[in-house]
Design a protein around this motif. Sequence first.
Motif, PDB file in Angstrom:
ATOM      1  N   GLN A   1       0.879  -1.331  -0.078  1.00 17.70           N
ATOM      2  CA  GLN A   1       0.042   0.039   0.135  1.00 17.70           C
ATOM      3  C   GLN A   1       0.953   1.270  -0.032  1.00 17.70           C
ATOM      4  OE1 GLN A   1      -3.636   0.199   2.612  1.00 17.70           O
ATOM      5  NE2 GLN A   1      -2.542   1.520   3.655  1.00 17.70           N
ATOM      6  N   LYS A   2       1.939   1.443   0.923  1.00 21.11           N
ATOM      7  CA  LYS A   2       2.835   2.391   0.677  1.00 21.11           C
ATOM      8  C   LYS A   2       3.497   2.612  -0.561  1.00 21.11           C
ATOM      9  CE  LYS A   2       7.167   3.950   3.188  1.00 21.11           C
ATOM     10  NZ  LYS A   2       8.135   3.541   4.237  1.00 21.11           N
ATOM     11  N   HIS A   3       4.057   1.468  -0.945  1.00 21.00           N
ATOM     12  CA  HIS A   3       4.384   1.555  -2.521  1.00 21.00           C
ATOM     13  C   HIS A   3       3.651   1.918  -3.655  1.00 21.00           C
ATOM     14  CE1 HIS A   3       7.074   0.448  -5.642  1.00 21.00           C
ATOM     15  NE2 HIS A   3       6.080  -0.252  -6.578  1.00 21.00           N
ATOM     16  N   ILE A   4       2.378   1.687  -3.366  1.00 20.10           N
ATOM     17  CA  ILE A   4       1.216   2.350  -4.407  1.00 20.10           C
ATOM     18  C   ILE A   4       0.959   3.665  -4.009  1.00 20.10           C
ATOM     19  CG2 ILE A   4      -1.224   2.028  -5.014  1.00 20.10           C
ATOM     20  CD1 ILE A   4      -0.877  -0.825  -4.329  1.00 20.10           C
ATOM     21  N   GLY A   5       0.992   4.145  -2.802  1.00 18.27           N
ATOM     22  CA  GLY A   5       0.869   5.409  -2.381  1.00 18.27           C
ATOM     23  C   GLY A   5       2.031   6.335  -3.004  1.00 18.27           C
ATOM     24  N   GLU A   6       3.200   5.913  -2.931  1.00 21.23           N
ATOM     25  CA  GLU A   6       4.399   6.733  -3.358  1.00 21.23           C
ATOM     26  C   GLU A   6       4.094   6.766  -5.126  1.00 21.23           C
ATOM     27  OE1 GLU A   6       7.490   4.262  -2.030  1.00 21.23           O
ATOM     28  OE2 GLU A   6       7.738   5.307  -0.162  1.00 21.23           O
ATOM     29  N   LYS A   7       3.883   5.805  -5.601  1.00 22.29           N
ATOM     30  CA  LYS A   7       3.495   5.978  -7.415  1.00 22.29           C
ATOM     31  C   LYS A   7       2.452   6.863  -7.423  1.00 22.29           C
ATOM     32  CE  LYS A   7       5.129   1.320  -8.881  1.00 22.29           C
ATOM     33  NZ  LYS A   7       4.434   0.111  -9.615  1.00 22.29           N
ATOM     34  N   LEU A   8       1.297   6.830  -6.827  1.00 27.62           N
ATOM     35  CA  LEU A   8       0.320   7.718  -7.111  1.00 27.62           C
ATOM     36  C   LEU A   8       0.602   9.239  -6.809  1.00 27.62           C
ATOM     37  CD1 LEU A   8      -2.725   5.700  -5.331  1.00 27.62           C
ATOM     38  CD2 LEU A   8      -2.273   6.239  -7.929  1.00 27.62           C
ATOM     39  N   ILE A   9       1.416   9.241  -5.927  1.00 26.00           N
ATOM     40  CA  ILE A   9       1.868  10.856  -5.517  1.00 26.00           C
ATOM     41  C   ILE A   9       2.704  11.282  -6.680  1.00 26.00           C
ATOM     42  CG2 ILE A   9       3.417  12.269  -3.871  1.00 26.00           C
ATOM     43  CD1 ILE A   9       2.285  10.562  -1.462  1.00 26.00           C
ATOM     44  N   ARG A  10       3.698  10.571  -6.974  1.00 22.62           N
ATOM     45  CA  ARG A  10       4.700  11.057  -8.203  1.00 22.62           C
ATOM     46  C   ARG A  10       3.651  11.156  -9.570  1.00 22.62           C
ATOM     47  NH1 ARG A  10       8.074   6.837  -6.207  1.00 22.62           N
ATOM     48  NH2 ARG A  10       7.381   5.261  -7.980  1.00 22.62           N
TER      49      ARG A  10
END
Length: 387
Positions: free
Chosen positions: A92-101
């Motif tokens: 979930q953290k990895h996905i969140g970082e992708k979404l922010i970028r």
Amino acid sequence: MQSIILKSLLEYPEFKDEFEQRFSPVLFSGKYQVFCQKILSLNPLSFESFVSVLSDDEKQSEEFLNLCAAVCVPDFLEYEHILKDTYKLNAQKHIGEKLIRAAQENQLLDLSLFESELTLANNDFMNFKQWLEYYKNKPVLAQIKSGISFIDSAFDGGFELAQLVLISGDAEAGKTSLGLQLLENISRVYPVCFFCFEFTIEQYLKRKTQNVPFKQENFFMINDGYDINEIVQNIKILSKRGVKIFLIDSQMRITSPRARNMEEEESLKFSTLAKLAHQYELLIFLIIQTAKGDRDNPMGSKKGTHEASVILRVERIEADKKDASQFNKEFDPNKRLFLVRKNKQTGKHFKEIVRFNDKTLTFCAMSENTDQPVQEVDFEKIQESIF
């Protein structure tokens, strides 16, 4: 935690099959994932055989040193949900970082593509034909005779495995006596286990005469480990030794992890034992307590009724004031009302007045006599007739 799980798997190789069903190597990170894959490929499984397949770099890694220093725990399989939650949080953290970028770059993403990152594969799917073949080749489960005529009559010959059976009743009606009579009778043919939580094993032994009418070698007893996870672990260990029938006395002695309320804590006991009985094809009898205002549900858990396959109940009967021997008594000492409140096995409900011997603490049909001496059973002859 990852090092503890893998070290414990090496220490308890008998749980390898279940580990493979519940854990995927993808749950582990870095070198731990490599270690997990290598461990699952080993046969036989041991710490020495694991070390023999490691490279020099792997032996010098921090992960390997952590694994060597880890303390083994017998209930390591219960870490499954914690490990899966950790994996999903990291994903979930990895996905969140992708979404922010992507948002910073004004880029639109297909969110459905991220679903696979949070979904763990299930390898147990089978189609209709495969299930049909599975049950065609699967040995027929034995029907367990209780040795109590009115109960075997109610269940068309005996109990089936893969069931959680609740035993409820009035105070002093004989719930434990009924459970023990069932277990002792069954132990003449099958290994059984009694979780003796309401009184000491010494007290139970004093209740028995020298001529014990069951196969003592088949009768296992446990009087500690009240936590539901400890009980589950002990049942799993004994099931691997051929024990399929268990009696737990009783619900209120079992402890479970703290939850938001009593209903959740109590319900966890029933859902855990029901799933265990189903998964390992066990017959688990659990003595329960009920409230005066609600005789249909276990104390503190309406879900407990839903989880059970069968519910047996024993109630006291008011004394017959016309009988001089019962004139000063509130209840008849030698009669009980026996009911089958729930019966997923045959669908039949049952209600009958039965005889209770307050000296031997045993039940029988009214047409039978519990004062007759118990006949010795030749276990070898029973075995020959079965096999």
